[in-house]
Motif scaffolding. Sequence first.
Motif, PDB file in Angstrom:
ATOM      1  N   ALA A  49       0.807  -1.129   0.115  1.00  0.00           N
ATOM      2  CA  ALA A  49      -0.045   0.049  -0.137  1.00  0.00           C
ATOM      3  C   ALA A  49       0.892   1.411   0.103  1.00  0.00           C
ATOM      4  N   GLN A  50       1.791   1.062   0.754  1.00  0.00           N
ATOM      5  CA  GLN A  50       2.652   2.637   1.035  1.00  0.00           C
ATOM      6  C   GLN A  50       3.711   2.488  -0.463  1.00  0.00           C
ATOM      7  N   PHE A  51       4.215   1.585  -0.561  1.00  0.00           N
ATOM      8  CA  PHE A  51       5.079   1.706  -1.831  1.00  0.00           C
ATOM      9  C   PHE A  51       4.276   2.254  -3.161  1.00  0.00           C
ATOM     10  N   GLU A  52       3.021   2.020  -3.292  1.00  0.00           N
ATOM     11  CA  GLU A  52       2.170   2.273  -4.343  1.00  0.00           C
ATOM     12  C   GLU A  52       1.963   3.912  -4.079  1.00  0.00           C
ATOM     13  N   GLN A  64       7.059   6.812   2.953  1.00  0.00           N
ATOM     14  CA  GLN A  64       6.293   5.398   2.656  1.00  0.00           C
ATOM     15  C   GLN A  64       7.067   4.397   3.690  1.00  0.00           C
ATOM     16  N   ARG A  65       8.188   4.409   3.974  1.00  0.00           N
ATOM     17  CA  ARG A  65       8.945   3.445   4.628  1.00  0.00           C
ATOM     18  C   ARG A  65       8.344   3.968   6.303  1.00  0.00           C
ATOM     19  N   LEU A 125      14.529  -2.688 -16.235  1.00  0.00           N
ATOM     20  CA  LEU A 125      13.577  -1.384 -15.862  1.00  0.00           C
ATOM     21  C   LEU A 125      12.780  -1.578 -14.441  1.00  0.00           C
ATOM     22  N   THR A 126      13.258  -0.952 -13.603  1.00  0.00           N
ATOM     23  CA  THR A 126      12.665  -1.199 -12.081  1.00  0.00           C
ATOM     24  C   THR A 126      12.473   0.131 -11.621  1.00  0.00           C
ATOM     25  N   ASN A 127      11.165   0.081 -10.808  1.00  0.00           N
ATOM     26  CA  ASN A 127      10.753   1.131  -9.831  1.00  0.00           C
ATOM     27  C   ASN A 127      11.569   0.937  -8.795  1.00  0.00           C
ATOM     28  N   GLN A 158       7.854   6.302 -13.639  1.00  0.00           N
ATOM     29  CA  GLN A 158       7.526   5.055 -12.946  1.00  0.00           C
ATOM     30  C   GLN A 158       6.832   4.185 -13.758  1.00  0.00           C
ATOM     31  N   LYS A 159       7.299   2.942 -13.948  1.00  0.00           N
ATOM     32  CA  LYS A 159       6.397   1.967 -14.534  1.00  0.00           C
ATOM     33  C   LYS A 159       4.888   2.049 -13.990  1.00  0.00           C
TER      34      LYS A 159
END
Length: 237
Positions: A49-52, A64-65, A125-127, A158-159
């Motif tokens: 939830a927080q990473f999103e 978010q952490r 390709l990474t977020n 971001q992807k």
Amino acid sequence: MVKAVGFDLDGTLFDHRGSAESGVDRFFKELGLDQSYQARDIWFAAEEAQFERWRSGEISFQEQRRERLRAVLPVLGITPPTTATRLDELFEVYVEAYRDEWRAFPDSLELLTALRAAGYRTGLLTNGTEAQQLDKLRCTGLDRAFDFIGISEAIGAQKPDARAFHALAQGLRFDPAECLFVGDHPIHDVAGARATGMSGLLVDRSADPPGSIAEAVNAYLRGGSRLASEGFRGQGT
């Protein structure tokens, strides 16, 4: 014809879930908590939830952490620190445990090496934040296996944002239509890739036992020789 193959990192080439489960168990033990499946589930629900929220630009990466700790600790019977500094210090205890457990999936480096030997350019390709994602690559030995590495913080997108996938195609020096993208998220990875004209391959590392994505990639590319062992179920789109 596919001439380059791009990959997601966490959950595709890098075993984030396995690393994080071991790390959070150590973190909970440090806090005097039981290492239960229920506690893990609470942790990973907050992480998602927080990473999103960070990915969508609502909050900063560090915030978010903090929000993860604010969400998880009270449910587990612990009062979270009240200051950002103390929250950051506490989260670092988890990060250190998580980092100690970092590992790529066993077949990842072999697959990337085989693709390059077969004449394909390979990309990532990474977020995520540039420092942490590059650190993961160095620690697992995956850093030397790519022709291009794209990280959302450095790209500025971001992807599944099309700008991220266009940056990948540009870095690989091919048109998007000549690229295949492989990832474990149907929206961020596969739908995002397809929206830019790339092919997309959805893979699932959560099978028990986990399979090799090499078979799925090899089957999609319709290569003559197999790249790895059998047993993985992939879905091309």
